[in-house]
Design a protein around this motif. Structure first.
Motif, PDB file in Angstrom:
ATOM      1  N   MET A  34       0.825  -1.193  -0.007  1.00  0.00           N
ATOM      2  CA  MET A  34      -0.119  -0.049   0.170  1.00  0.00           C
ATOM      3  C   MET A  34       0.745   1.186  -0.011  1.00  0.00           C
ATOM      4  SD  MET A  34      -3.114   1.058   2.723  1.00  0.00           S
ATOM      5  CE  MET A  34      -4.129  -0.431   2.521  1.00  0.00           C
ATOM      6  N   PRO A  35       0.707   2.016  -0.857  1.00  0.00           N
ATOM      7  CA  PRO A  35       1.514   3.390  -0.883  1.00  0.00           C
ATOM      8  C   PRO A  35       1.427   4.080   0.236  1.00  0.00           C
ATOM      9  CG  PRO A  35       0.248   3.130  -2.985  1.00  0.00           C
ATOM     10  CD  PRO A  35      -0.379   1.956  -1.950  1.00  0.00           C
ATOM     11  N   THR A  36       2.538   4.757   0.864  1.00  0.00           N
ATOM     12  CA  THR A  36       2.801   5.457   1.903  1.00  0.00           C
ATOM     13  C   THR A  36       1.505   6.471   1.910  1.00  0.00           C
ATOM     14  OG1 THR A  36       5.140   5.361   1.782  1.00  0.00           O
ATOM     15  CG2 THR A  36       4.197   7.077   3.331  1.00  0.00           C
ATOM     16  N   GLY A  37       1.131   7.318   1.031  1.00  0.00           N
ATOM     17  CA  GLY A  37       0.048   8.525   1.281  1.00  0.00           C
ATOM     18  C   GLY A  37      -1.196   7.758   1.403  1.00  0.00           C
ATOM     19  N   LEU A  38      -1.607   6.578   0.967  1.00  0.00           N
ATOM     20  CA  LEU A  38      -2.959   5.837   1.096  1.00  0.00           C
ATOM     21  C   LEU A  38      -2.987   5.120   2.522  1.00  0.00           C
ATOM     22  CD1 LEU A  38      -5.417   4.674   0.148  1.00  0.00           C
ATOM     23  CD2 LEU A  38      -4.412   2.717  -0.870  1.00  0.00           C
ATOM     24  N   LYS A  39      -1.515   4.761   2.937  1.00  0.00           N
ATOM     25  CA  LYS A  39      -1.441   3.968   4.113  1.00  0.00           C
ATOM     26  C   LYS A  39      -1.854   5.012   5.362  1.00  0.00           C
ATOM     27  CE  LYS A  39       0.852   0.797   7.068  1.00  0.00           C
ATOM     28  NZ  LYS A  39       0.145   1.145   8.234  1.00  0.00           N
ATOM     29  N   ALA A  40      -1.364   6.024   5.229  1.00  0.00           N
ATOM     30  CA  ALA A  40      -1.684   7.213   6.253  1.00  0.00           C
ATOM     31  C   ALA A  40      -3.081   7.417   6.418  1.00  0.00           C
ATOM     32  CB  ALA A  40      -0.872   8.393   6.227  1.00  0.00           C
ATOM     33  N   ARG A  41      -3.728   7.717   5.034  1.00  0.00           N
ATOM     34  CA  ARG A  41      -5.223   8.195   5.269  1.00  0.00           C
ATOM     35  C   ARG A  41      -5.936   6.812   5.575  1.00  0.00           C
ATOM     36  NH1 ARG A  41      -3.500   9.604   0.144  1.00  0.00           N
ATOM     37  NH2 ARG A  41      -4.778   8.145  -1.059  1.00  0.00           N
ATOM     38  N   PHE A  42      -5.663   5.667   5.254  1.00  0.00           N
ATOM     39  CA  PHE A  42      -6.112   4.419   5.727  1.00  0.00           C
ATOM     40  C   PHE A  42      -6.117   4.262   7.183  1.00  0.00           C
ATOM     41  CE2 PHE A  42      -6.113  -0.123   6.715  1.00  0.00           C
ATOM     42  CZ  PHE A  42      -7.318  -0.583   6.273  1.00  0.00           C
ATOM     43  N   ASP A  43      -4.804   4.384   7.905  1.00  0.00           N
ATOM     44  CA  ASP A  43      -4.721   4.436   9.298  1.00  0.00           C
ATOM     45  C   ASP A  43      -5.560   5.569  10.054  1.00  0.00           C
ATOM     46  OD1 ASP A  43      -2.878   2.337   8.846  1.00  0.00           O
ATOM     47  OD2 ASP A  43      -1.314   3.680   9.062  1.00  0.00           O
ATOM     48  N   ALA A  44      -5.680   6.701   9.315  1.00  0.00           N
ATOM     49  CA  ALA A  44      -6.397   7.862  10.134  1.00  0.00           C
ATOM     50  C   ALA A  44      -7.926   7.163   9.901  1.00  0.00           C
ATOM     51  CB  ALA A  44      -6.274   9.066   9.360  1.00  0.00           C
ATOM     52  N   ALA A  45      -8.450   6.656   8.951  1.00  0.00           N
ATOM     53  CA  ALA A  45      -9.815   6.347   8.850  1.00  0.00           C
ATOM     54  C   ALA A  45     -10.061   5.246   9.755  1.00  0.00           C
ATOM     55  CB  ALA A  45     -10.161   6.048   7.109  1.00  0.00           C
ATOM     56  N   MET A  46      -9.180   4.170   9.693  1.00  0.00           N
ATOM     57  CA  MET A  46      -9.637   3.312  10.626  1.00  0.00           C
ATOM     58  C   MET A  46      -9.448   3.594  12.105  1.00  0.00           C
ATOM     59  SD  MET A  46      -9.828   0.277   8.864  1.00  0.00           S
ATOM     60  CE  MET A  46      -9.734  -1.028  10.181  1.00  0.00           C
ATOM     61  N   ARG A  47      -8.734   4.442  12.509  1.00  0.00           N
ATOM     62  CA  ARG A  47      -8.647   4.930  13.969  1.00  0.00           C
ATOM     63  C   ARG A  47      -9.993   5.469  14.235  1.00  0.00           C
ATOM     64  NH1 ARG A  47      -3.340   6.570  12.854  1.00  0.00           N
ATOM     65  NH2 ARG A  47      -3.796   8.417  12.160  1.00  0.00           N
ATOM     66  N   ASP A  48     -10.586   6.188  13.418  1.00  0.00           N
ATOM     67  CA  ASP A  48     -12.181   6.731  13.286  1.00  0.00           C
ATOM     68  C   ASP A  48     -13.215   5.516  13.244  1.00  0.00           C
ATOM     69  OD1 ASP A  48     -11.352   9.474  13.064  1.00  0.00           O
ATOM     70  OD2 ASP A  48     -11.575   9.791  11.061  1.00  0.00           O
ATOM     71  N   LEU A  49     -12.902   4.759  12.335  1.00  0.00           N
ATOM     72  CA  LEU A  49     -13.775   3.355  12.559  1.00  0.00           C
ATOM     73  C   LEU A  49     -13.558   2.741  13.808  1.00  0.00           C
ATOM     74  CD1 LEU A  49     -15.783   1.818  10.682  1.00  0.00           C
ATOM     75  CD2 LEU A  49     -13.662   0.517   9.805  1.00  0.00           C
ATOM     76  N   ALA A  50     -12.607   2.794  14.321  1.00  0.00           N
ATOM     77  CA  ALA A  50     -12.396   1.883  15.574  1.00  0.00           C
ATOM     78  C   ALA A  50     -13.025   2.663  16.773  1.00  0.00           C
ATOM     79  CB  ALA A  50     -10.866   1.757  15.894  1.00  0.00           C
ATOM     80  N   THR A  51     -13.200   3.922  16.651  1.00  0.00           N
ATOM     81  CA  THR A  51     -13.999   4.660  17.995  1.00  0.00           C
ATOM     82  C   THR A  51     -15.391   4.384  17.855  1.00  0.00           C
ATOM     83  OG1 THR A  51     -14.478   6.506  16.436  1.00  0.00           O
ATOM     84  CG2 THR A  51     -12.508   6.494  17.926  1.00  0.00           C
ATOM     85  N   ASP A  52     -16.053   4.038  16.685  1.00  0.00           N
ATOM     86  CA  ASP A  52     -17.348   3.494  16.623  1.00  0.00           C
ATOM     87  C   ASP A  52     -17.513   2.479  15.630  1.00  0.00           C
ATOM     88  OD1 ASP A  52     -20.093   2.990  16.646  1.00  0.00           O
ATOM     89  OD2 ASP A  52     -20.730   5.340  16.551  1.00  0.00           O
ATOM     90  N   PRO A  53     -17.362   1.570  15.547  1.00  0.00           N
ATOM     91  CA  PRO A  53     -17.364   0.309  14.542  1.00  0.00           C
ATOM     92  C   PRO A  53     -18.574   0.167  13.720  1.00  0.00           C
ATOM     93  CG  PRO A  53     -17.193  -0.490  16.444  1.00  0.00           C
ATOM     94  CD  PRO A  53     -16.936   0.561  16.737  1.00  0.00           C
ATOM     95  N   TYR A  54     -19.982   0.804  14.424  1.00  0.00           N
ATOM     96  CA  TYR A  54     -21.204   0.512  13.972  1.00  0.00           C
ATOM     97  C   TYR A  54     -21.380   1.741  13.076  1.00  0.00           C
ATOM     98  CZ  TYR A  54     -21.357  -3.615  17.080  1.00  0.00           C
ATOM     99  OH  TYR A  54     -20.945  -4.494  17.546  1.00  0.00           O
ATOM    100  N   ALA A  55     -20.840   2.849  12.903  1.00  0.00           N
ATOM    101  CA  ALA A  55     -20.993   3.994  12.495  1.00  0.00           C
ATOM    102  C   ALA A  55     -20.294   4.316  11.132  1.00  0.00           C
ATOM    103  CB  ALA A  55     -20.706   5.352  13.335  1.00  0.00           C
ATOM    104  N   HIS A  56     -19.781   5.466  10.697  1.00  0.00           N
ATOM    105  CA  HIS A  56     -19.039   5.855   9.764  1.00  0.00           C
ATOM    106  C   HIS A  56     -19.334   5.066   8.320  1.00  0.00           C
ATOM    107  CE1 HIS A  56     -16.334   7.721  12.377  1.00  0.00           C
ATOM    108  NE2 HIS A  56     -16.513   6.826  13.300  1.00  0.00           N
ATOM    109  N   GLY A  57     -20.439   4.837   8.082  1.00  0.00           N
ATOM    110  CA  GLY A  57     -21.077   4.231   6.772  1.00  0.00           C
ATOM    111  C   GLY A  57     -21.125   2.775   6.667  1.00  0.00           C
ATOM    112  N   SER A  58     -20.790   2.001   7.831  1.00  0.00           N
ATOM    113  CA  SER A  58     -20.618   0.608   7.851  1.00  0.00           C
ATOM    114  C   SER A  58     -21.934   0.073   7.848  1.00  0.00           C
ATOM    115  CB  SER A  58     -19.884   0.201   9.073  1.00  0.00           C
ATOM    116  OG  SER A  58     -20.579   0.291  10.391  1.00  0.00           O
TER     117      SER A  58
END
Length: 63
Positions: free
Chosen positions: A1-25
């Protein structure tokens, strides 16, 4: 996974981890704790274990 995408993905996963039933899941196969979401353009399938507050990613798909 390219570095820029990985940084965005990690940030999005941190958000998802705070409420795994939200964020469009959405639940999969009628199971509320089996979920799918898109994090930074990456499709993520995961399970939520409410009793221990754990999110387990079982598959990520990106192109």
């Amino acid at each position: 996974m390219p570095t820029g995408l990985k940084a965005r993905f990690d940030a999005a996963m941190r958000d998802l981890a705070t409420d795994p039933y939200a964020h469009g899941s959405t639940p999969l196969d009628g199971q509320e704790d089996r979920r799918e979401a898109v994090a930074a353009g990456v499709v993520v399938r995961y399970y939520v274990a409410r009793a221990v507050l754990t999110v387990t990613v079982v598959r990520i798909v990106y192109i």
